[in-house]
Design an enzyme around this catalytic site. Structure first.
Site, PDB file in Angstrom:
ATOM      1  N   HIS A 138       0.842  -1.207   0.000  1.00 35.60           N
ATOM      2  CA  HIS A 138       0.000   0.000   0.000  1.00 35.60           C
ATOM      3  C   HIS A 138       0.876   1.257   0.000  1.00 35.60           C
ATOM      4  O   HIS A 138       0.637   2.188  -0.768  1.00 35.60           O
ATOM      5  CB  HIS A 138      -0.906  -0.020   1.234  1.00 35.60           C
ATOM      6  N   GLN A 163      -6.640  14.813   1.550  1.00 33.68           N
ATOM      7  CA  GLN A 163      -5.358  14.278   2.027  1.00 33.68           C
ATOM      8  C   GLN A 163      -4.194  14.800   1.191  1.00 33.68           C
ATOM      9  O   GLN A 163      -3.155  15.206   1.719  1.00 33.68           O
ATOM     10  CB  GLN A 163      -5.407  12.746   1.969  1.00 33.68           C
ATOM     11  N   ASP A 201     -10.967   2.602   7.752  1.00 31.58           N
ATOM     12  CA  ASP A 201     -10.448   3.947   8.005  1.00 31.58           C
ATOM     13  C   ASP A 201     -10.793   4.829   6.801  1.00 31.58           C
ATOM     14  O   ASP A 201      -9.980   5.025   5.897  1.00 31.58           O
ATOM     15  CB  ASP A 201      -8.928   3.863   8.212  1.00 31.58           C
TER      16      ASP A 201
HETATM   17 MN    MN Z   1      -5.503   4.187   7.522  1.00 36.51          MN
END
Ligand code: MN
Length: 437
Positions: free
Chosen positions: A144, A250, A243
């Site tokens: 990720h 972001q 989440d």
């Molecule tokens: Mn996260």
């Protein structure tokens, strides 16, 4: 807590028949949650899942079936939150697990006394399992971190500290909800790369993150770090954790101090906490890829190398509003596994306390998005769609670059292998509402 014992015996069956029939919750699992009858004003109290039922731990504690430390643990679990049970440490929850396993087994004398302590899972509602004092989100999937890093920083995807430091940031507990949560699409500042100034409005790049949640059991005092050899004694158990993330917020806000408002508008946990002890059959070795640095000594132990990993399959599914209205099932977006994590749970706990930071019972650690090595194993839609460039095609003809209002995200987890009972995490579901005006 790491050893197999009689509670893991795959041949065990329960007098609760549904536990023996392909359930997430056979007698080898026994996860904890906080429940009451749906729509009632009953007191919230702890419960254990068994098949399609829950065993009410307040009623069980009053039944006289348990003794000693197991009874003390059952009394703690009868409270409206599980923090007291968590704070008692692994010996107490292990004693309760053993007593529950013996009392719920086929042929147990306790059956008569515990029959009346069962409630159908379909008839209960859930609350957060504990008071979450603090919430920290880690970043333990190198797959990720690399895939997202490529999108945010094409020339510098994986930062040089990644293979040395279990990276994390301090999140916020006030907007963590239990499965069933819905929340309005967040608003905030975004800036397109070619724009000269930011603009304000609803996020256009709303995403999920497929994570494992780690609940801390017994805490540590300020200044007293948790040695890696003791780290697992401070872990109560695990949940599934979504989440929610607003990628456009972001991208604009995250430098230099990390995520802020792109992450704290909502996060959702599954109701059941699967204990570390229940996962003992699913431990796997922890290794670093050839050529990568070994962890510093404080993040290393023989036990962590031999069995610090956990083989937990994790799935993420999407059900759009149109699919829901047509009674079409949720569509599987991706399946990954926590065994791909670059850091173990013990390393997260040890690193978090290495500076003297005090952890407390009920604190929540997010694992970070658990993407696997293959593109199809991505734990976020940001990765699946290459930043929105290749939309996901859904069976009903809809497509998604990012999530839309009315979308529900469902996460499931399970452990299965030959020679051990299959155990599941249940699911966490949550739904996006339109932005508030
Ligand atoms: Mn996260």
């Amino acid at each position: 807590m790491n050893q197999l014992n009689e509670t893991h015996d795959p041949s065990l069956t329960s007098w609760v028949a549904s536990a023996n029939q392909d359930s997430d919750f056979p007698i080898q699992n026994l996860p904890f949650a906080i429940v009451r009858r749906a729509g009632s004003q009953e007191a919230w109290r702890g419960a254990v899942a068994i098949g399609d039922q829950v065993l009410d731990l307040a009623a069980a504690a009053a039944s006289g079936v348990f003794t000693g430390l197991a009874q003390q643990a059952a009394q703690a679990a009868a409270e409206p939150k599980l923090n007291s049970l968590m704070a008692m440490g692994p010996a107490a929850s292990s004693a309760l697990r053993l007593a529950l396993s013996r009392a719920l087994r086929s042929g147990a004398d306790a059956e008569a006394a515990l029959q009346s302590c069962l409630i159908a899972q379909a008839e209960v509602e859930f609350d957060l399992p504990c008071q979450i004092g603090d919430y920290t989100d880690f970043y333990t999937s190198i797959h990720h971190a690399t895939a997202v890093g490529k999108q945010f920083r094409p020339d510098n995807p994986l930062l040089p500290n990644y293979k040395w430091v279990p990276i994390g940031y301090h999140g916020r507990s006030s907007t963590i909800g239990v499965s069933g949560q819905s929340f309005p699409r967040p608003q905030g500042q975004t800036k397109a790369p070619d724009a000269s100034e930011p603009s304000f409005g609803p996020s256009k790049k709303l995403d999920y993150e497929l994570e494992l949640g780690v609940f801390i059991g017994q805490g540590n005092q300020l200044g007293e770090r948790i040695d890696i050899s003791k780290a697992e004694d401070h872990v109560f158990g695990f949940c599934l954790f979504n989440d929610w993330s607003a990628r456009d917020l972001q991208g604009w806000e995250y430098q230099p101090l990390g995520p802020f408002l792109s992450k704290n508008f909502a996060s959702t946990v599954s109701p059941w906490i699967v204990t570390l002890e229940a996962l003992a059959p699913y431990r796997v070795a922890y290794t670093r890829p050839e050529g990568d640095p070994q962890p510093l000594p404080y993040l290393s132990s023989d036990h962590n190398s031999a069995a610090g990993g956990l083989d937990i399959a994790m799935q993420c599914l999407l059900q759009t509003e149109a699919m829901r209205e047509a009674s079409e099932p949720a569509h599987l977006l991706a399946e990954s596994n926590f065994k791909y994590s670059y850091w173990t749970v013990a390393q997260m706990v040890t690193h978090h306390s290495v500076n003297g930071c005090a952890l407390r019972a009920g604190d929540l650690l997010g694992s970070g998005t658990q993407s696997g090595p293959e593109h199809e194993q991505a734990g976020s839609i940001l990765e699946l769609t290459y930043g929105g460039k290749q939309p996901v095609q859904l069976p009903n003809g809809e497509q998604r670059s990012f999530l839309e209002d009315g979308d529900s995200i469902i996460m499931r987890g399970y452990c299965a292998k030959p020679g051990a009972a299959r155990i599941g995490f249940g699911e966490v579901v949550s739904t996006i509402l339109p932005a508030k005006p």
